[in-house]
Design a protein around this motif. Structure first.
Motif, PDB file in Angstrom:
ATOM      1  N   MET A 208       0.852  -1.188   0.000  1.00 31.33           N
ATOM      2  CA  MET A 208       0.000   0.000   0.000  1.00 31.33           C
ATOM      3  C   MET A 208       0.886   1.235   0.000  1.00 31.33           C
ATOM      4  O   MET A 208       1.806   1.343   0.816  1.00 31.33           O
ATOM      5  N   ALA A 209       0.621   2.160  -0.930  1.00 29.46           N
ATOM      6  CA  ALA A 209       1.403   3.399  -1.033  1.00 29.46           C
ATOM      7  C   ALA A 209       2.898   3.120  -1.176  1.00 29.46           C
ATOM      8  O   ALA A 209       3.744   3.847  -0.660  1.00 29.46           O
ATOM      9  N   GLY A 210       3.236   2.040  -1.869  1.00 28.13           N
ATOM     10  CA  GLY A 210       4.625   1.745  -2.171  1.00 28.13           C
ATOM     11  C   GLY A 210       5.376   0.970  -1.124  1.00 28.13           C
ATOM     12  O   GLY A 210       6.542   0.617  -1.331  1.00 28.13           O
ATOM     13  N   ASP A 211       4.737   0.684   0.027  1.00 27.11           N
ATOM     14  CA  ASP A 211       5.403  -0.102   1.064  1.00 27.11           C
ATOM     15  C   ASP A 211       4.401  -1.101   1.633  1.00 27.11           C
ATOM     16  O   ASP A 211       3.248  -1.156   1.214  1.00 27.11           O
ATOM     17  N   PHE A 212       4.841  -1.885   2.599  1.00 30.77           N
ATOM     18  CA  PHE A 212       3.967  -2.906   3.158  1.00 30.77           C
ATOM     19  C   PHE A 212       2.746  -2.295   3.850  1.00 30.77           C
ATOM     20  O   PHE A 212       2.838  -1.241   4.489  1.00 30.77           O
ATOM     21  N   PRO A 307      22.963  13.269  17.717  1.00 29.18           N
ATOM     22  CA  PRO A 307      24.208  12.686  17.193  1.00 29.18           C
ATOM     23  C   PRO A 307      24.773  11.548  18.026  1.00 29.18           C
ATOM     24  O   PRO A 307      25.530  10.725  17.511  1.00 29.18           O
ATOM     25  N   SER A 308      24.429  11.486  19.330  1.00 25.38           N
ATOM     26  CA  SER A 308      25.037  10.471  20.189  1.00 25.38           C
ATOM     27  C   SER A 308      24.448   9.079  20.017  1.00 25.38           C
ATOM     28  O   SER A 308      24.885   8.138  20.678  1.00 25.38           O
ATOM     29  N   VAL A 309      23.458   8.923  19.116  1.00 22.77           N
ATOM     30  CA  VAL A 309      22.906   7.591  18.850  1.00 22.77           C
ATOM     31  C   VAL A 309      24.021   6.680  18.336  1.00 22.77           C
ATOM     32  O   VAL A 309      24.732   7.009  17.385  1.00 22.77           O
ATOM     33  N   GLU A 310      24.177   5.515  18.987  1.00 18.92           N
ATOM     34  CA  GLU A 310      25.274   4.612  18.655  1.00 18.92           C
ATOM     35  C   GLU A 310      24.830   3.408  17.831  1.00 18.92           C
ATOM     36  O   GLU A 310      25.655   2.755  17.195  1.00 18.92           O
ATOM     37  N   ALA A 311      23.540   3.079  17.880  1.00 17.24           N
ATOM     38  CA  ALA A 311      23.056   1.901  17.159  1.00 17.24           C
ATOM     39  C   ALA A 311      21.640   2.147  16.665  1.00 17.24           C
ATOM     40  O   ALA A 311      20.848   2.861  17.294  1.00 17.24           O
ATOM     41  N   VAL A 312      21.328   1.553  15.530  1.00 13.07           N
ATOM     42  CA  VAL A 312      19.978   1.583  14.960  1.00 13.07           C
ATOM     43  C   VAL A 312      19.583   0.147  14.646  1.00 13.07           C
ATOM     44  O   VAL A 312      20.353  -0.588  14.010  1.00 13.07           O
ATOM     45  N   ILE A 313      18.414  -0.247  15.128  1.00 11.36           N
ATOM     46  CA  ILE A 313      17.890  -1.577  14.819  1.00 11.36           C
ATOM     47  C   ILE A 313      16.661  -1.429  13.931  1.00 11.36           C
ATOM     48  O   ILE A 313      15.688  -0.765  14.315  1.00 11.36           O
ATOM     49  N   LEU A 314      16.713  -2.018  12.761  1.00 12.73           N
ATOM     50  CA  LEU A 314      15.583  -1.999  11.839  1.00 12.73           C
ATOM     51  C   LEU A 314      14.763  -3.257  12.105  1.00 12.73           C
ATOM     52  O   LEU A 314      14.978  -4.292  11.490  1.00 12.73           O
ATOM     53  N   ALA A 315      13.829  -3.141  13.044  1.00 14.56           N
ATOM     54  CA  ALA A 315      12.996  -4.282  13.421  1.00 14.56           C
ATOM     55  C   ALA A 315      11.823  -4.454  12.486  1.00 14.56           C
ATOM     56  O   ALA A 315      11.012  -5.360  12.672  1.00 14.56           O
ATOM     57  N   ARG A 316      11.730  -3.573  11.502  1.00 12.82           N
ATOM     58  CA  ARG A 316      10.690  -3.681  10.492  1.00 12.82           C
ATOM     59  C   ARG A 316      11.330  -3.661   9.101  1.00 12.82           C
ATOM     60  O   ARG A 316      12.276  -2.906   8.847  1.00 12.82           O
ATOM     61  N   PRO A 317      10.856  -4.489   8.180  1.00 14.88           N
ATOM     62  CA  PRO A 317      11.363  -4.439   6.809  1.00 14.88           C
ATOM     63  C   PRO A 317      10.684  -3.303   6.052  1.00 14.88           C
ATOM     64  O   PRO A 317       9.630  -2.810   6.461  1.00 14.88           O
ATOM     65  N   THR A 318      11.284  -2.881   4.959  1.00 13.40           N
ATOM     66  CA  THR A 318      10.663  -1.865   4.121  1.00 13.40           C
ATOM     67  C   THR A 318      11.043  -2.079   2.664  1.00 13.40           C
ATOM     68  O   THR A 318      12.125  -2.598   2.355  1.00 13.40           O
TER      69      THR A 318
END
Length: 571
Positions: A208-212, A307-318
């Motif tokens: 839907m609208a180009g994504d899930f 800026p201090s963010v050290e990690a990003v977890i993509l728990a959702r696909p896109t």
């Protein structure tokens, strides 16, 4: 009005080289008649500074349009920093400081009645922040109403597919400096990427609208087992680090928070409907490190600067490169003591959908090995690619300008014509009923065919050449097949132009002669076995990323050159 880069007051900031290049590109495009340019700068590279400096240099009336409170506040702050004496007004909800020299407005506030309070030529410059949203009806209405000297779009997504969409509002992407450029130049943090695979299958989830579809995606991935995988991935690769997690929806986010808290890891969640004061309190706890894990649903993709963010977890696909880029970009800003961003991508299985990954983002073929630094993967890919091209060119044509190969061929990427990209574009086109109806009418007028009849054999052959499976072709109408073929050809225009320029210079050939080798779908595919065999007879090693069209250039030149004694026996 002429575009003037003579400062109305002395600049108080020193721009980075790429920011100056972006401004120069806008000026140069203006001289060519481009009044609606787009500048694409990756998240964290200061696009707000760029358009603020443009406003300072022009020294005239301006409007900046954004769609979120955070972006509006950022724009006001940066403009005031760059132009301390500027008169800045805000138009948003009940605020209506419409007479200011520079107006910063929310797109939601620019309804038809409010637009009428200004004359169409009231603003010399209009800037649309996060310009990939500009195809929405609300933005189109504004773009059609005003008549500025320059309508500038700024975005963090310089992908070709987005350029095609942006063309409905803008003229051209005049400058791009993406995430790879930023990392390579030292303006963004390197990325250490981890790929965590699950057994969840997404083939049944609709688009839907180009994504899930959010509802269906939540149902598919919000399982206890998968959520536990996310927690384990954090503990193994980013334990104790300040981490942003992107979830599919509110239920998914809340379950993730519960799983983290269950193992003693402080975690909070923030959503679009979270009250302002509560949201500020949550973000403050995250900034100070009191709560190291922050789960969100679509809130921190734009306008969030930590800026201090050290990690990003993509728990959702896109399936959206725009969204993927925004999510990764939340962690690539530089910060004292931070030498890289840890990116954990939780990947589900699918054959029907094309999931965006770190490989897509940085343009490296295949999967990036888990735990690798992006800079390492890019460097090795570039070295292998340029070495392969240089070897093949020297073997085939010793007199060619092989010393230019490294510079000209360094940024070559495998041509992108994945059919699922175009299917996604078609789904979005179908949802825009007005544009879809207009396209059908134009098809009927141009070809005289009924647009809703079955696809032709020629269309099937063309789309099969782009990798479309027959099961998908059966679902297309004749008009839709025509639309998809056009999108495929558009997606390849950047590849075609880049290769024509490079090969023309290296071989000292007229561009039009080289261009003939990049007109058909098969020419963008890998070298054929027959071509490999023929080049092998001339003792030419074929690099893995060479296309059939490029191989055809070498073959033509080899067969047309005067045969020496030993070559006569070969041919």
């Amino acid at each position: 009005m002429q575009l003037s880069l003579f400062a109305p007051e002395a600049s108080k900031i020193t721009l980075r080289p790429y920011q100056e290049e972006a401004l120069s590109a806008i000026e140069e495009a203006y001289t060519r008649g481009i009044r609606r340019p787009v500048v694409a700068l990756a998240t964290g590279l200061g696009k707000t500074i760029v358009f603020s400096e443009l406003l300072r240099r022009r020294g005239d009336t301006a409007m900046v349009i954004a769609h979120r409170d955070e972006l509006i506040r950022q724009a006001v702050e940066k403009i005031r920093f760059v132009i301390p004496h500027a008169e800045i007004g805000i138009v948003k909800a009940e605020e209506n400081q419409k007479d200011a020299q520079i107006v910063v407005a929310s797109i939601q506030s620019l309804h038809e009645k409010r637009l009428r309070q200004w004359m169409p030529d009231r603003f010399a410059t209009i800037v649309i922040d996060e310009a990939h949203h500009a195809i929405a009806p609300s933005y189109r209405r504004v773009a059609e109403y005003f008549r500025p000297d320059i309508l500038l779009g700024v975005t963090a997504t310089p992908f070709r597919g987005d350029r095609i969409t942006l063309a409905e509002v803008f003229d051209d992407v005049v400058y791009s400096f993406g995430i790879v450029d930023g990392i390579r130049s030292g303006y963004l943090a390197d990325i250490e990427a981890y790929r965590i695979e699950t057994d969840i299958n997404l083939d049944h989830v609709r688009t839907m609208a180009g994504d899930f579809s959010e509802k269906e995606l939540i149902q598919a991935i919000n399982t206890e087992e998968r959520n536990q995988i996310v927690v384990h991935a954090y503990q193994h690769h980013a334990d104790g680090k300040k981490t942003i997690i992107f979830a599919a929806g509110v239920p998914h986010a809340m379950q993730l928070v519960d799983r983290f808290r269950a193992v003693g890891i402080p975690a909070d969640a923030v959503f679009g409907h979270t009250p302002v004061q509560e949201r500020r309190s949550i973000l403050e706890r995250f900034r100070t490190g009191l709560v190291p894990v922050l789960v969100n649903v679509g809130v921190l993709t734009e306008g969030f600067d930590e800026p201090s963010v050290e990690a990003v977890i993509l728990a959702r696909p896109t399936k959206s490169r725009v969204l993927y880029t925004q999510m990764v970009g939340r962690g690539t800003r530089l910060s004292p003591g931070k030498d890289r961003l840890i990116l954990i991508d939780v990947v589900d299985s699918t054959t029907r959908h094309r999931l965006i990954s770190i490989s897509e983002l940085i343009g490296v073929p295949g999967d990036v090995k888990s735990g690798r630094r992006v800079t390492e993967a890019i460097r090795e890919d570039e070295e292998e690619r340029t070495k392969g091209y240089r070897t093949a060119i020297v073997q085939a044509l010793p007199d060619a300008r092989s010393e230019r190969v490294t510079d000209l061929f360094r940024d070559f990427r495998p041509p992108e014509y994945d059919w699922r990209d175009v299917l996604r574009m078609l789904d979005m086109h179908r949802e825009d009923t007005e544009s879809y109806a207009s396209g059908r009418d134009a098809f009927r007028e141009r070809w005289g065919d009924a647009p809703d009849t079955s696809v032709t054999d020629g269309q099937i052959a063309a789309l099969t050449g782009f990798g479309w499976p027959k099961r998908e072709l059966k679902r297309l109408t004749r008009y839709e097949a025509s639309y998809c073929i056009e999108q495929h050809l558009d997606l390849l225009q950047d590849v075609r132009r880049q290769r024509v320029e490079a090969w023309s210079e290296v071989l000292d050939l007229p561009p039009e002669r080289v261009a003939q080798k990049f007109t058909q779908p098969w020419q963008f595919k890998p070298v054929t076995d027959k071509q490999k065999a023929l080049l092998a007879r001339f003792h030419v090693d074929v690099p893995p990323v060479m296309t059939a069209g490029e191989a055809s250039i070498l073959i033509d030149l080899l067969l047309s050159r005067p045969k020496e004694k030993d070559e006569a026996e070969v041919v």
